[in-house]
Enzyme design. Structure first.
Site, PDB file in Angstrom:
ATOM      1  N   ASN A  10      30.010  -3.052 -37.747  1.00 22.09           N
ATOM      2  CA  ASN A  10      29.184  -4.145 -37.217  1.00 22.09           C
ATOM      3  C   ASN A  10      28.317  -3.564 -36.108  1.00 22.09           C
ATOM      4  O   ASN A  10      28.814  -3.251 -35.029  1.00 22.09           O
ATOM      5  CB  ASN A  10      30.121  -5.247 -36.681  1.00 22.09           C
ATOM      6  CG  ASN A  10      29.371  -6.333 -35.928  1.00 22.09           C
ATOM      7  OD1 ASN A  10      28.155  -6.455 -36.053  1.00 22.09           O
ATOM      8  ND2 ASN A  10      30.106  -7.118 -35.153  1.00 22.09           N
ATOM      9  N   TRP A  11      27.024  -3.430 -36.402  1.00 21.72           N
ATOM     10  CA  TRP A  11      26.148  -2.765 -35.426  1.00 21.72           C
ATOM     11  C   TRP A  11      25.642  -3.685 -34.328  1.00 21.72           C
ATOM     12  O   TRP A  11      24.929  -3.243 -33.428  1.00 21.72           O
ATOM     13  CB  TRP A  11      24.969  -2.123 -36.163  1.00 21.72           C
ATOM     14  CG  TRP A  11      25.340  -0.836 -36.834  1.00 21.72           C
ATOM     15  CD1 TRP A  11      26.478  -0.108 -36.614  1.00 21.72           C
ATOM     16  CD2 TRP A  11      24.601  -0.132 -37.828  1.00 21.72           C
ATOM     17  NE1 TRP A  11      26.474   1.016 -37.408  1.00 21.72           N
ATOM     18  CE2 TRP A  11      25.339   1.031 -38.156  1.00 21.72           C
ATOM     19  CE3 TRP A  11      23.384  -0.351 -38.465  1.00 21.72           C
ATOM     20  CZ2 TRP A  11      24.890   1.959 -39.097  1.00 21.72           C
ATOM     21  CZ3 TRP A  11      22.946   0.564 -39.400  1.00 21.72           C
ATOM     22  CH2 TRP A  11      23.685   1.708 -39.712  1.00 21.72           C
ATOM     23  N   LYS A  12      25.885  -4.967 -34.423  1.00 23.27           N
ATOM     24  CA  LYS A  12      25.437  -5.912 -33.391  1.00 23.27           C
ATOM     25  C   LYS A  12      23.932  -5.728 -33.134  1.00 23.27           C
ATOM     26  O   LYS A  12      23.204  -5.433 -34.077  1.00 23.27           O
ATOM     27  CB  LYS A  12      26.288  -5.745 -32.135  1.00 23.27           C
ATOM     28  CG  LYS A  12      27.782  -5.716 -32.479  1.00 23.27           C
ATOM     29  CD  LYS A  12      28.681  -5.778 -31.302  1.00 23.27           C
ATOM     30  CE  LYS A  12      30.131  -5.767 -31.783  1.00 23.27           C
ATOM     31  NZ  LYS A  12      31.096  -5.997 -30.721  1.00 23.27           N
ATOM     32  N   HIS A 107      31.746 -14.363 -35.630  1.00 23.22           N
ATOM     33  CA  HIS A 107      32.122 -13.280 -34.713  1.00 23.22           C
ATOM     34  C   HIS A 107      32.301 -13.877 -33.316  1.00 23.22           C
ATOM     35  O   HIS A 107      31.583 -14.818 -32.942  1.00 23.22           O
ATOM     36  CB  HIS A 107      31.033 -12.203 -34.714  1.00 23.22           C
ATOM     37  CG  HIS A 107      31.456 -10.993 -33.948  1.00 23.22           C
ATOM     38  ND1 HIS A 107      31.365 -10.933 -32.578  1.00 23.22           N
ATOM     39  CD2 HIS A 107      32.025  -9.834 -34.348  1.00 23.22           C
ATOM     40  CE1 HIS A 107      31.853  -9.757 -32.177  1.00 23.22           C
ATOM     41  NE2 HIS A 107      32.258  -9.077 -33.221  1.00 23.22           N
ATOM     42  N   GLU A 109      31.316 -13.016 -30.530  1.00 23.63           N
ATOM     43  CA  GLU A 109      30.093 -13.081 -29.717  1.00 23.63           C
ATOM     44  C   GLU A 109      29.256 -14.297 -30.115  1.00 23.63           C
ATOM     45  O   GLU A 109      28.574 -14.891 -29.270  1.00 23.63           O
ATOM     46  CB  GLU A 109      29.310 -11.765 -29.846  1.00 23.63           C
ATOM     47  CG  GLU A 109      29.997 -10.660 -29.046  1.00 23.63           C
ATOM     48  CD  GLU A 109      29.912  -9.272 -29.636  1.00 23.63           C
ATOM     49  OE1 GLU A 109      29.036  -9.006 -30.475  1.00 23.63           O
ATOM     50  OE2 GLU A 109      30.768  -8.425 -29.270  1.00 23.63           O
ATOM     51  N   GLU A 180      40.154 -10.405 -34.843  1.00 22.55           N
ATOM     52  CA  GLU A 180      39.566  -9.658 -33.732  1.00 22.55           C
ATOM     53  C   GLU A 180      39.963 -10.320 -32.422  1.00 22.55           C
ATOM     54  O   GLU A 180      39.316 -11.310 -32.001  1.00 22.55           O
ATOM     55  CB  GLU A 180      38.042  -9.655 -33.855  1.00 22.55           C
ATOM     56  CG  GLU A 180      37.530  -8.968 -35.100  1.00 22.55           C
ATOM     57  CD  GLU A 180      36.158  -8.366 -34.866  1.00 22.55           C
ATOM     58  OE1 GLU A 180      36.019  -7.149 -35.031  1.00 22.55           O
ATOM     59  OE2 GLU A 180      35.236  -9.100 -34.480  1.00 22.55           O
ATOM     60  N   GLY A 186      35.112  -4.265 -27.677  1.00 24.02           N
ATOM     61  CA  GLY A 186      34.223  -3.533 -26.784  1.00 24.02           C
ATOM     62  C   GLY A 186      34.841  -3.186 -25.439  1.00 24.02           C
ATOM     63  O   GLY A 186      34.148  -2.781 -24.513  1.00 24.02           O
ATOM     64  N   SER A 226      37.948  -2.374 -30.702  1.00 19.86           N
ATOM     65  CA  SER A 226      38.122  -1.011 -30.198  1.00 19.86           C
ATOM     66  C   SER A 226      38.827  -0.075 -31.184  1.00 19.86           C
ATOM     67  O   SER A 226      39.627   0.772 -30.776  1.00 19.86           O
ATOM     68  CB  SER A 226      38.835  -1.028 -28.841  1.00 19.86           C
ATOM     69  OG  SER A 226      38.043  -1.732 -27.893  1.00 19.86           O
ATOM     70  N   GLY A 247      32.948  -1.858 -34.204  1.00 18.45           N
ATOM     71  CA  GLY A 247      31.703  -2.003 -33.449  1.00 18.45           C
ATOM     72  C   GLY A 247      31.239  -0.654 -32.928  1.00 18.45           C
ATOM     73  O   GLY A 247      30.618   0.141 -33.640  1.00 18.45           O
ATOM     74  N   GLY A 248      31.581  -0.357 -31.679  1.00 22.49           N
ATOM     75  CA  GLY A 248      31.093   0.852 -30.989  1.00 22.49           C
ATOM     76  C   GLY A 248      31.270   2.137 -31.798  1.00 22.49           C
ATOM     77  O   GLY A 248      30.344   2.951 -31.890  1.00 22.49           O
TER      78      GLY A 248
HETATM   79  P1  PGA Z   1      34.350  -2.843 -31.020  1.00 24.72           P
HETATM   80  O1  PGA Z   1      33.712  -4.152 -31.716  1.00 24.72           O
HETATM   81  O2  PGA Z   1      34.874  -1.967 -32.118  1.00 24.72           O
HETATM   82  O3  PGA Z   1      33.222  -2.217 -30.259  1.00 24.72           O
HETATM   83  O4  PGA Z   1      35.449  -3.339 -30.128  1.00 24.72           O
HETATM   84  C1  PGA Z   1      34.327  -4.756 -32.824  1.00 24.72           C
HETATM   85  C2  PGA Z   1      33.572  -5.998 -33.230  1.00 24.72           C
HETATM   86  O5  PGA Z   1      33.039  -6.703 -32.354  1.00 24.72           O
HETATM   87  O6  PGA Z   1      33.474  -6.335 -34.430  1.00 24.72           O
END
Ligand code: PGA
Length: 266
Positions: A10-12, A107, A109, A180, A186, A226, A247-248
């Site tokens: 997930n590149w956001k 998600h 966010e 999640e 993050g 993470s 994500g990251g």
């Molecule tokens: P993260 O993000 O791996 O950077 O914690 C995961 C996500 O939000 O899907």
């Protein structure tokens, strides 16, 4: 039942079209050069998926058509209506036109920064399924909710309100859930293997209670928060964890490949 793994990046709000293309070309080279991984993908044992920004979807689609891609892609969000006065939104039909295969729904966010309610998720999932795409529903508790013993209550509410109108067959054939924990996204803090397994097991039990055992055994449940090369194997080895939403660590080919290799290795 053998459930294939899903590794989803997930590149956001990262990477425009040029960076997206460069990444996916590099990734394709790395995957092609790793024969064990390539075979696992071709055999349907692992799916590699990316969720670029909306603006990068058309170039991602063209690239996929030009190469014998070992990866697929989807979108990070959608609106539930087909068209209309919804400034800044995008419909599932439009995503389908750009070649999307899956859509992330709910998600944290979207829920916490943009105030999306449980009610939105149900409508979005319905519209994703109507277009023949695959929803990836995210659920998860905040730190306060976990510390006050509310994690399962919150997750049950998110799950049931989003899935209640679906049939057993829709859940079994075309639904993915991502657990999640909000406190792990993050932050560098990952749920322990045992905690992540406990919640994913709980999600499968809730699905079984509402939709039957067949749906519960078939549905893929991912862990996100993470995930990195050093913790991926422990998480992915858990019996109820069928992949990761990353994500990251999905922003760099090296770290994504580190996770991919960890999940392929015995
Ligand atoms: P993260 O993000 O791996 O950077 O914690 C995961 C996500 O939000 O899907």
């Amino acid at each position: 039942m053998e459930r294939g793994l899903i590794l989803a990046g997930n590149w956001k709000m990262n990477k425009g079209p040029a960076e997206t293309t460069a990444f996916l070309q590099d990734l394709q080279k790395s995957l092609t050069g790793y024969s064990q991984g390539k075979e696992a993908i071709r055999a349907g044992k692992v799916e590699v998926l990316f969720f670029p920004t909306f603006i990068s979807l058309p170039s991602t689609c063209s690239l996929r058509e030009q190469c014998d891609a070992l990866w697929d892609f989807g979108a990070q969000n959608c609106h539930w209506e087909t068209s209309g006065a919804f400034t800044g939104e995008i419909s599932v039909g439009m995503l389908k036109e750009t070649g999307c295969h899956s859509v992330i729904i709910g998600h944290s966010e979207r829920r916490h920064i943009f105030g999306e309610s449980d009610d939105f998720m149900e409508k979005k999932i319905r519209s994703v399924l109507e277009e023949g795409l695959r929803p990836i529903l995210c659920v998860g508790e905040t730190l306060d909710e976990r510390e006050s013993g509310q994690a399962f209550t919150v997750i049950d509410r998110q799950l049931i309100s989003a899935l209640k109108e679906l049939t057993t067959n829709q859940i079994a054939t075309n639904m993915v859930i991502a657990y999640e924990p909000v406190w792990a996204i993050g932050t560098g803090k990952t749920a322990s293997d045992a905690d992540a397994q406990e919640v994913c097991r709980h999600i499968r039990t809730v699905i079984s209670e509402h939709f039957g055992n067949e749906a519960a055994e078939a549905v893929r449940i991912l862990y996100g928060g993470s995930v990195k090369p050093s913790n991926a194997k422990g998480l992915l080895d858990q019996p109820d964890i069928d992949g990761a939403l990353i994500g990251g660590a999905a922003l760099k080919v090296d770290s994504f490949m580190g996770i991919f290799k960890a999940c392929i290795s015995e």
